[in-house]
Design an enzyme around this catalytic site. Structure first.
Site, mmCIF file in Angstrom:
data_model
loop_
_atom_site.group_PDB
_atom_site.id
_atom_site.type_symbol
_atom_site.label_atom_id
_atom_site.label_comp_id
_atom_site.label_asym_id
_atom_site.label_seq_id
_atom_site.Cartn_x
_atom_site.Cartn_y
_atom_site.Cartn_z
ATOM 1 N N ARG A 237 46.449 43.634 40.515
ATOM 2 C CA ARG A 237 46.699 44.824 39.722
ATOM 3 C C ARG A 237 47.598 44.452 38.551
ATOM 4 N NH1 ARG A 237 43.009 46.788 41.918
ATOM 5 N NH2 ARG A 237 42.854 48.762 43.047
ATOM 6 N N GLU A 266 44.697 50.464 31.879
ATOM 7 C CA GLU A 266 43.253 50.191 31.807
ATOM 8 C C GLU A 266 42.495 51.438 31.377
ATOM 9 O OE1 GLU A 266 42.041 48.442 35.520
ATOM 10 O OE2 GLU A 266 43.330 46.702 35.235
ATOM 11 N N HIS A 285 38.473 44.330 34.585
ATOM 12 C CA HIS A 285 38.608 44.727 35.993
ATOM 13 C C HIS A 285 37.240 44.708 36.702
ATOM 14 C CE1 HIS A 285 41.333 47.169 38.902
ATOM 15 N NE2 HIS A 285 40.429 46.489 39.579
HETATM 16 C C1 GLV Z 1 39.289 46.922 42.945
HETATM 17 O O1 GLV Z 1 40.140 46.598 42.184
HETATM 18 C C2 GLV Z 1 39.553 47.473 44.239
HETATM 19 O O2 GLV Z 1 40.729 47.779 44.553
HETATM 20 O O3 GLV Z 1 38.597 47.669 44.996
#
Ligand code: GLV
Length: 326
Positions: A237, A266, A285
């Protein structure tokens, strides 16, 4: 009457159709759902919510008096106020397991791309600059036989260790809240303190969840501990890393390069100074974003909501104490 379910971002269409057999499903597919008055209206009647990254706060829960379950289509659940949900006896679920290999592949993609400078050299070829053979200052570095430090040895970390050990003959160091004996036995991973890992690794890979304790856990001090030849990868993250400290470390060549899939905010702003650097590879991401994995996550999230609304235990329930209270 069928129970009402609200589906927002990232739920597979086939899964929505399936949910419609049991539930009255309202979908909000555009990202502006929070400003949509029909979203607030739907919240009032909904018993289940399924989707990705909705900030489930006290304020939102006050608007959803009939809610029984929030089913995240993600393994990360930093968008959920778990304490508040539990207090209100509302189940919360996520999608662990089904994304481990997919996310580990994406992390390896970032490692390979930043070590071998794949996106930089792709640009070199496409922009017509490949008119003489590659110069030594354009060479990349090897990945195989190097030392990989994994901070956060959960199931995704372990899938990364598997690739590193079995496929790339890498030496693996890891740091985690608890020892992962399986990773030690199966992939020859060695547990060590965080600072030792930072000092010894050629690749530092961050895979911890976002919590108040992990906020900015990689900052100026940590970059200074890394080798000048180190490559830093964040597949966890954005909030776990101090982005300005990363920018300075890359700009001043305190580390060699970085591969970053996640950002503090994001989508990241195009003016983010990190994006002006050559020695960083970025992705939007995409850790779990493959056709297969997205479908599997949606399916698991739907299974969670179905079980929860039938008063059965959802397969990947985060707050088991609601069952005792309920
Ligand atoms: C993606 O980042 C998730 O947490 O599944």
């Amino acid at each position: 009457m069928k129970p009402k379910v609200l589906a927002y971002m990232r739920v597979d269409d086939r899964v929505i159709e399936d949910l419609k057999e049991d539930f009255d499903v309202t979908t909000f597919s555009n990202e502006e759902y929070l400003d949509d008055p029909t979203f607030t209206k739907a919240l009032q009647e909904t018993e289940g919510i399924i989707g990705l990254a909705l900030q489930v706060t006290k304020q939102l829960l006050d608007k959803a008096p009939k809610l029984k379950i929030v089913s995240n289509v993600s393994v990360g659940h930093d968008n959920l106020d778990l304490e508040e949900l539990t207090k209100r006896n509302i189940m919360a679920t996520n999608t662990p397991g089904v994304l481990d290999d997919t996310t580990a592949d994406a992390v390896f993609g970032l490692m390979l791309s930043s070590a071998r400078r794949i996106s930089e050299l792709d640009h070199h070829v496409k922009s017509g600059k490949w008119n003489i053979s590659l110069q030594p200052d354009q060479y990349g570095i090897d990945v195989h036989h190097k030392t990989l430090g994994i901070i956060g040895m959960g199931s995704i970390g372990q899938a990364i260790a598997k690739r590193a050990n079995l496929g790339f003959d890498m030496n693996i160091l890891y740091h985690n809240r608890t020892r992962n004996k399986q990773a030690e036995e199966m992939y020859d991973a060695t547990y060590c303190e965080k600072d030792d890992l930072l000092q010894q690794s050629d690749f530092v890979c961050l895979m911890v969840p976002a919590t108040p304790e992990t906020h900015h856990m990689i900052s100026e001090r940590e970059f200074k501990l890394m080798k000048p030849s180190a490559i830093f990868i964040n597949g966890s993250r954005g909030s776990n890393v101090d982005e300005m400290a990363l920018y300075h470390a890359l700009k001043n060549k305190e580390i060699r390069a970085a591969g970053i899939d996640v950002f503090q905010q994001e989508p990241t702003d195009p003016s983010n100074p990190l994006l002006s650097l050559e020695n960083i590879v970025t992705t939007p991401h995409i850790g779990s974003s493959t056709t297969e994995c997205e479908y599997n996550m949606s399916k698991l999230a739907a299974e969670n909501i179905k079980k929860g609304l039938r008063n059965e235990k959802p397969p990947t329930l985060l707050n088991e104490s609601v069952l005792k209270n309920g």
